[in-house]
Design a protein around this motif. Structure first.
Motif, PDB file in Angstrom:
ATOM      1  N   ARG A  91      18.121  63.458  59.282  1.00 22.97           N
ATOM      2  CA  ARG A  91      19.170  62.616  59.855  1.00 22.97           C
ATOM      3  C   ARG A  91      20.038  62.011  58.765  1.00 22.97           C
ATOM      4  NH1 ARG A  91      17.193  57.228  61.603  1.00 22.97           N
ATOM      5  NH2 ARG A  91      17.283  57.063  59.362  1.00 22.97           N
ATOM      6  N   ASP A  92      19.409  61.497  57.715  1.00 21.50           N
ATOM      7  CA  ASP A  92      20.175  60.889  56.617  1.00 21.50           C
ATOM      8  C   ASP A  92      21.077  61.920  55.950  1.00 21.50           C
ATOM      9  OD1 ASP A  92      18.844  58.573  57.250  1.00 21.50           O
ATOM     10  OD2 ASP A  92      17.577  58.573  55.445  1.00 21.50           O
ATOM     11  N   HIS A 120      30.143  64.192  67.625  1.00 22.63           N
ATOM     12  CA  HIS A 120      28.873  63.838  67.002  1.00 22.63           C
ATOM     13  C   HIS A 120      28.304  62.519  67.500  1.00 22.63           C
ATOM     14  CE1 HIS A 120      29.612  67.143  64.321  1.00 22.63           C
ATOM     15  NE2 HIS A 120      30.787  66.628  64.036  1.00 22.63           N
ATOM     16  N   MET A 136      22.309  64.646  57.376  1.00 23.19           N
ATOM     17  CA  MET A 136      23.374  64.949  58.342  1.00 23.19           C
ATOM     18  C   MET A 136      24.424  63.840  58.342  1.00 23.19           C
ATOM     19  SD  MET A 136      23.045  65.868  62.390  1.00 23.19           S
ATOM     20  CE  MET A 136      22.613  64.208  62.883  1.00 23.19           C
ATOM     21  N   MET A 137      24.006  62.602  58.252  1.00 26.88           N
ATOM     22  CA  MET A 137      24.948  61.477  58.226  1.00 26.88           C
ATOM     23  C   MET A 137      25.836  61.548  56.984  1.00 26.88           C
ATOM     24  SD  MET A 137      24.584  59.482  60.902  1.00 26.88           S
ATOM     25  CE  MET A 137      24.329  60.933  61.897  1.00 26.88           C
ATOM     26  N   TRP A 141      29.448  56.766  58.249  1.00 30.11           N
ATOM     27  CA  TRP A 141      28.095  57.230  58.579  1.00 30.11           C
ATOM     28  C   TRP A 141      27.170  57.246  57.371  1.00 30.11           C
ATOM     29  CZ3 TRP A 141      30.743  61.009  62.229  1.00 30.11           C
ATOM     30  CH2 TRP A 141      30.557  60.606  63.558  1.00 30.11           C
ATOM     31  N   GLY A 150      23.891  56.221  61.170  1.00 26.63           N
ATOM     32  CA  GLY A 150      23.803  56.467  62.599  1.00 26.63           C
ATOM     33  C   GLY A 150      23.595  55.241  63.462  1.00 26.63           C
ATOM     34  N   ARG A 190      26.559  59.918  69.889  1.00 27.32           N
ATOM     35  CA  ARG A 190      25.586  60.017  70.986  1.00 27.32           C
ATOM     36  C   ARG A 190      26.203  59.435  72.246  1.00 27.32           C
ATOM     37  NH1 ARG A 190      21.259  56.524  69.636  1.00 27.32           N
ATOM     38  NH2 ARG A 190      22.591  55.704  68.003  1.00 27.32           N
ATOM     39  N   ALA A 192      12.205  64.083  59.911  1.00 25.41           N
ATOM     40  CA  ALA A 192      13.314  63.790  60.824  1.00 25.41           C
ATOM     41  C   ALA A 192      14.270  62.768  60.214  1.00 25.41           C
ATOM     42  CB  ALA A 192      12.774  63.278  62.161  1.00 25.41           C
ATOM     43  N   ARG A 193      13.729  61.736  59.584  1.00 25.72           N
ATOM     44  CA  ARG A 193      14.595  60.719  58.960  1.00 25.72           C
ATOM     45  C   ARG A 193      15.386  61.297  57.800  1.00 25.72           C
ATOM     46  NH1 ARG A 193      10.398  57.103  60.540  1.00 25.72           N
ATOM     47  NH2 ARG A 193       9.206  57.528  58.665  1.00 25.72           N
TER      48      ARG A 193
END
Length: 75
Positions: A21-22, A60, A24-25, A37, A42, A62, A17-18
């Motif tokens: 996420r990284d 994007h 995607m950022m 980003w 994030g 949150r 997941a990390r």
């Protein structure tokens, strides 16, 4: 104790997941350079919050992040 410390599968999922996420950022940072980003990954750093105030929010961001929520739901 957190689940990822107790159960190896949870630890693996957290790592994946990390990493996702990284990635995607970094991708979003290329399109939205002003939000930095790729540097804040994030998290609401001072520079990122300044960019939100200057350029507004994107799809994007949150909506539950307190500064974004406050922009969308002024009192």
């Amino acid at each position: 104790m957190r689940g990822e410390q107790k159960i190896p599968e949870s630890s693996a999922v957290a790592i994946v997941a990390r990493v996702a996420r990284d990635w995607m950022m970094r991708v979003m940072s290329k399109k939205f350079k002003a939000y930095l980003w790729d540097k804040n990954v994030g998290y609401g750093t001072r520079d990122h919050l300044s960019a939100i105030k200057k350029f507004g929010i994107t799809k994007h961001h949150r909506k539950t992040f307190k500064p974004i929520h406050n922009i969308l739901s002024p009192k």
